[in-house]
Scaffold this motif. Structure first.
Motif, PDB file in Angstrom:
ATOM      1  N   GLY A 356       0.810  -1.222   0.000  1.00 15.56           N
ATOM      2  CA  GLY A 356       0.000   0.000   0.000  1.00 15.56           C
ATOM      3  C   GLY A 356       0.833   1.258   0.000  1.00 15.56           C
ATOM      4  O   GLY A 356       0.383   2.297   0.495  1.00 15.56           O
ATOM      5  N   ILE A 357       2.079   1.197  -0.550  1.00 10.01           N
ATOM      6  CA  ILE A 357       2.970   2.347  -0.488  1.00 10.01           C
ATOM      7  C   ILE A 357       2.442   3.526  -1.295  1.00 10.01           C
ATOM      8  O   ILE A 357       2.588   4.681  -0.897  1.00 10.01           O
ATOM      9  N   ALA A 358       1.776   3.246  -2.459  1.00  9.99           N
ATOM     10  CA  ALA A 358       1.273   4.339  -3.294  1.00  9.99           C
ATOM     11  C   ALA A 358       0.181   5.107  -2.571  1.00  9.99           C
ATOM     12  O   ALA A 358       0.196   6.352  -2.504  1.00  9.99           O
ATOM     13  N   GLY A 359      -0.800   4.395  -2.017  1.00  7.43           N
ATOM     14  CA  GLY A 359      -1.855   5.058  -1.254  1.00  7.43           C
ATOM     15  C   GLY A 359      -1.322   5.755  -0.025  1.00  7.43           C
ATOM     16  O   GLY A 359      -1.829   6.810   0.371  1.00  7.43           O
ATOM     17  N   TYR A 360      -0.290   5.203   0.570  1.00  6.07           N
ATOM     18  CA  TYR A 360       0.278   5.822   1.765  1.00  6.07           C
ATOM     19  C   TYR A 360       0.937   7.161   1.436  1.00  6.07           C
ATOM     20  O   TYR A 360       0.753   8.149   2.158  1.00  6.07           O
ATOM     21  N   VAL A 361       1.686   7.195   0.324  1.00  8.20           N
ATOM     22  CA  VAL A 361       2.341   8.450  -0.060  1.00  8.20           C
ATOM     23  C   VAL A 361       1.311   9.486  -0.470  1.00  8.20           C
ATOM     24  O   VAL A 361       1.463  10.687  -0.196  1.00  8.20           O
ATOM     25  N   GLU A 362       0.252   9.058  -1.131  1.00 10.69           N
ATOM     26  CA  GLU A 362      -0.823   9.993  -1.475  1.00 10.69           C
ATOM     27  C   GLU A 362      -1.452  10.582  -0.220  1.00 10.69           C
ATOM     28  O   GLU A 362      -1.815  11.754  -0.178  1.00 10.69           O
ATOM     29  N   TRP A 363      -1.594   9.742   0.806  1.00  9.20           N
ATOM     30  CA  TRP A 363      -2.125  10.274   2.075  1.00  9.20           C
ATOM     31  C   TRP A 363      -1.127  11.228   2.721  1.00  9.20           C
ATOM     32  O   TRP A 363      -1.523  12.227   3.325  1.00  9.20           O
ATOM     33  N   LEU A 364       0.164  10.936   2.600  1.00 11.38           N
ATOM     34  CA  LEU A 364       1.164  11.839   3.160  1.00 11.38           C
ATOM     35  C   LEU A 364       1.097  13.218   2.509  1.00 11.38           C
ATOM     36  O   LEU A 364       1.398  14.231   3.158  1.00 11.38           O
ATOM     37  N   ALA A 365       0.723  13.271   1.239  1.00 11.65           N
ATOM     38  CA  ALA A 365       0.673  14.553   0.543  1.00 11.65           C
ATOM     39  C   ALA A 365      -0.356  15.484   1.159  1.00 11.65           C
ATOM     40  O   ALA A 365      -0.239  16.715   1.056  1.00 11.65           O
ATOM     41  N   THR A 366      -1.371  14.913   1.801  1.00  9.34           N
ATOM     42  CA  THR A 366      -2.416  15.738   2.410  1.00  9.34           C
ATOM     43  C   THR A 366      -2.099  16.114   3.848  1.00  9.34           C
ATOM     44  O   THR A 366      -2.881  16.824   4.482  1.00  9.34           O
ATOM     45  N   ALA A 367      -0.986  15.617   4.386  1.00  6.32           N
ATOM     46  CA  ALA A 367      -0.644  15.935   5.771  1.00  6.32           C
ATOM     47  C   ALA A 367      -0.233  17.387   5.905  1.00  6.32           C
ATOM     48  O   ALA A 367       0.292  17.996   4.983  1.00  6.32           O
ATOM     49  N   GLU A 368      -0.469  17.954   7.094  1.00  2.00           N
ATOM     50  CA  GLU A 368      -0.214  19.374   7.319  1.00  2.00           C
ATOM     51  C   GLU A 368       1.164  19.628   7.918  1.00  2.00           C
ATOM     52  O   GLU A 368       1.739  20.694   7.716  1.00  2.00           O
ATOM     53  N   ASP A 369       1.691  18.705   8.665  1.00  2.00           N
ATOM     54  CA  ASP A 369       2.970  18.904   9.357  1.00  2.00           C
ATOM     55  C   ASP A 369       4.103  18.755   8.348  1.00  2.00           C
ATOM     56  O   ASP A 369       4.582  17.663   8.076  1.00  2.00           O
ATOM     57  N   CYS A 370       4.551  19.859   7.782  1.00  2.00           N
ATOM     58  CA  CYS A 370       5.519  19.818   6.684  1.00  2.00           C
ATOM     59  C   CYS A 370       6.902  19.356   7.138  1.00  2.00           C
ATOM     60  O   CYS A 370       7.552  18.566   6.455  1.00  2.00           O
ATOM     61  N   ALA A 371       7.352  19.847   8.300  1.00  2.00           N
ATOM     62  CA  ALA A 371       8.705  19.515   8.753  1.00  2.00           C
ATOM     63  C   ALA A 371       8.847  18.014   9.023  1.00  2.00           C
ATOM     64  O   ALA A 371       9.833  17.380   8.642  1.00  2.00           O
ATOM     65  N   VAL A 372       7.869  17.444   9.685  1.00  2.00           N
ATOM     66  CA  VAL A 372       7.908  16.009   9.988  1.00  2.00           C
ATOM     67  C   VAL A 372       7.590  15.203   8.741  1.00  2.00           C
ATOM     68  O   VAL A 372       8.147  14.120   8.522  1.00  2.00           O
ATOM     69  N   LYS A 373       6.707  15.735   7.884  1.00  2.00           N
ATOM     70  CA  LYS A 373       6.298  15.007   6.688  1.00  2.00           C
ATOM     71  C   LYS A 373       7.473  14.755   5.765  1.00  2.00           C
ATOM     72  O   LYS A 373       7.579  13.693   5.138  1.00  2.00           O
ATOM     73  N   GLU A 374       8.394  15.691   5.671  1.00  2.00           N
ATOM     74  CA  GLU A 374       9.541  15.521   4.783  1.00  2.00           C
ATOM     75  C   GLU A 374      10.384  14.312   5.192  1.00  2.00           C
ATOM     76  O   GLU A 374      10.848  13.552   4.342  1.00  2.00           O
ATOM     77  N   ARG A 375      10.559  14.130   6.485  1.00  2.00           N
ATOM     78  CA  ARG A 375      11.339  12.984   6.938  1.00  2.00           C
ATOM     79  C   ARG A 375      10.625  11.670   6.639  1.00  2.00           C
ATOM     80  O   ARG A 375      11.250  10.684   6.213  1.00  2.00           O
ATOM     81  N   VAL A 376       9.326  11.625   6.846  1.00  2.00           N
ATOM     82  CA  VAL A 376       8.573  10.397   6.585  1.00  2.00           C
ATOM     83  C   VAL A 376       8.572  10.082   5.096  1.00  2.00           C
ATOM     84  O   VAL A 376       8.764   8.928   4.688  1.00  2.00           O
ATOM     85  N   VAL A 377       8.375  11.107   4.256  1.00  2.00           N
ATOM     86  CA  VAL A 377       8.373  10.896   2.803  1.00  2.00           C
ATOM     87  C   VAL A 377       9.748  10.425   2.335  1.00  2.00           C
ATOM     88  O   VAL A 377       9.860   9.528   1.486  1.00  2.00           O
ATOM     89  N   GLN A 378      10.799  11.034   2.864  1.00  2.00           N
ATOM     90  CA  GLN A 378      12.148  10.630   2.484  1.00  2.00           C
ATOM     91  C   GLN A 378      12.421   9.165   2.858  1.00  2.00           C
ATOM     92  O   GLN A 378      12.993   8.402   2.057  1.00  2.00           O
ATOM     93  N   LEU A 379      11.983   8.724   4.062  1.00  2.00           N
ATOM     94  CA  LEU A 379      12.173   7.346   4.469  1.00  2.00           C
ATOM     95  C   LEU A 379      11.347   6.401   3.601  1.00  2.00           C
ATOM     96  O   LEU A 379      11.816   5.338   3.189  1.00  2.00           O
ATOM     97  N   ALA A 380      10.111   6.789   3.282  1.00  2.00           N
ATOM     98  CA  ALA A 380       9.278   5.952   2.424  1.00  2.00           C
ATOM     99  C   ALA A 380       9.895   5.815   1.031  1.00  2.00           C
ATOM    100  O   ALA A 380       9.846   4.735   0.416  1.00  2.00           O
ATOM    101  N   ARG A 381      10.495   6.877   0.541  1.00  2.00           N
ATOM    102  CA  ARG A 381      11.116   6.805  -0.786  1.00  2.00           C
ATOM    103  C   ARG A 381      12.341   5.878  -0.762  1.00  2.00           C
ATOM    104  O   ARG A 381      12.566   5.108  -1.712  1.00  2.00           O
TER     105      ARG A 381
END
Length: 408
Positions: A356-381
């Protein structure tokens, strides 16, 4: 002079058919009998002393006979006393007194009329499950456990009296674990190093815990200390770092046996992996390194003890999977869950994250916490790139097409 009179030897000779035994021969035989008896008594006294007793028994004499390859005398009960009877013997115009043990005459008819003792039960054995996953099954062989449970049900249905409540309140454990003065001082030093947040004080202590061989008795205290510190200091990053460092030192000490305490240690480490907030300022303080360190320790435990305890890896994977799939959890929890799964194994990532990585990243795009989101997106990538290198299936390509827009 021998303690055995020559007259006794002559009477013994008469019982075996020797009618006329010379006096000199009887005296020499009496001396030899005394020597042999003294040897047997000395051997019997050794058995008595080794048995921690002060009174010699018939069994000691029997063991002394067996020690010298002599057939023991049967028919003597150690609980029965011996009654000696005197008899006057006249020989060659002299009268001497001889003592012998009176033998009781047993009537055969009385023995036949007596009810025989019952035969002992035939010894048999059977197999059953004493416990399964720590739970005792309710089978007939575990009757004690069933009776205890029924007793607890009966006591639960009965209202408590005030005296019963007071007695239950003051109950103490039957076994007390006492520490020596040196171990108590050692534990106090470790506890002070964990709570003080002083690196200069903590590093030497943790190095000592990593190599000391005489602190096995402190292992349950260390695990309890780690659990208490993690529970009460969820916002103090330095204290949590000290608790994880202590856990790493305990696990690295090859002289310690930590297997009985893994069930207490793992929850504390998993809290440091997927905890909601491990510091006061999530954006400025480096709690990410703490999560990575604790996740690596969890993976180390699973790798070392997973083959012995088959439930460790599934339980850790289930906890991390729950933190990853729950969209209500904060992104800090998602980061710890992703990193923890990546430390466990590639199979855990392929089975839990990638479907479910594609749906998970799409959900991350809607997250508001930008500073923390960058780290999570980078780890997922990073996890996706490693997944793509391991295989080039249609599922990988489909996920790559959906994720192309988000990686830019």
């Amino acid at each position: 002079m021998s303690i055995f009179p020559s007259a006794s030897i002559e009477e013994y000779a008469n019982t075996v058919g020797i009618k006329e035994l010379p006096e000199d021969v009887a005296r020499l035989l009496a001396n030899d009998v005394e020597y042999r008896v003294r040897e047997l008594v000395q051997d019997a006294s050794k058995f008595m002393l080794h048995s921690k007793r002060t009174r010699m028994s018939v069994d000691d004499i029997r063991n002394a006979f067996l020690l010298r390859n002599i057939e023991p005398v049967y028919g003597y009960d150690p609980t029965d006393g011996f009654s000696f009877v005197s008899m006057d013997v006249k020989k060659k115009d002299t009268e001497k007194t001889v003592f012998y043990i009176s033998e009781r005459t047993v009537n055969t008819l009385d023995c036949l009329r007596t009810q025989p003792d019952p035969l002992p039960a035939i010894e048999t054995f059977s197999s059953h499950w004493l416990a399964v996953e720590g739970i005792q099954p309710r089978v007939e062989e575990n009757a004690a456990e069933v009776a205890r449970e029924e007793m607890s049900v009966e006591s639960a249905s009965k209202p408590f009296e005030k005296e019963e409540v007071r007695e239950a309140a003051v109950k103490k454990p039957l076994v007390q674990h006492t520490l020596t003065r040196e171990l108590q001082l050692y534990f106090d030093a470790v506890e002070d190093a964990v709570v003080s947040c002083d690196k200069a004080k903590g590093e030497p202590v943790f190095v000592a815990v990593m190599s000391d061989a005489g602190i096995q008795q402190l292992v349950p205290y260390f695990t309890q200390l780690i659990a208490d510190v993690v529970t009460k200091n969820l916002r103090r990053l330095c204290v949590l770092w000290s608790a994880v460092s202590l856990a790493r030192s305990v696990l690295a000490n090859r002289h310690l046996c930590v297997e009985p305490y893994l069930h207490q240690l793992l929850p504390s480490l998993l809290t440091c992996v997927v905890g909601k907030s491990l510091c006061e300022d999530v954006e400025r303080e480096d709690h990410w390194a703490l999560r990575r360190n604790a996740a690596e320790l969890c993976a180390q435990i699973c790798s070392k003890y997973g083959s012995t305890y088959e439930t460790i890896v599934p339980r850790v994977t289930k906890t991390l999977s729950k933190g990853f799939h729950d969209r209500e959890k904060p992104l800090t929890t998602h980061y710890g869950a992703l990193y923890g799964l990546s430390c466990l194994s590639d199979a855990a990532v392929d089975r839990v994250v990638m479907p479910g990585i594609a749906g998970y990243v799409e959900w991350l795009a809607t997250a508001e916490d930008c500073a923390v989101k960058e780290r999570v997106v980078q780890l997922a990538r990073q996890l996706y790139e490693a997944w793509r290198e391991r295989g080039d299936s249609a599922e990988v390509k489909l996920a790559g097409e959906r994720l192309g827009a988000f990686w830019k």
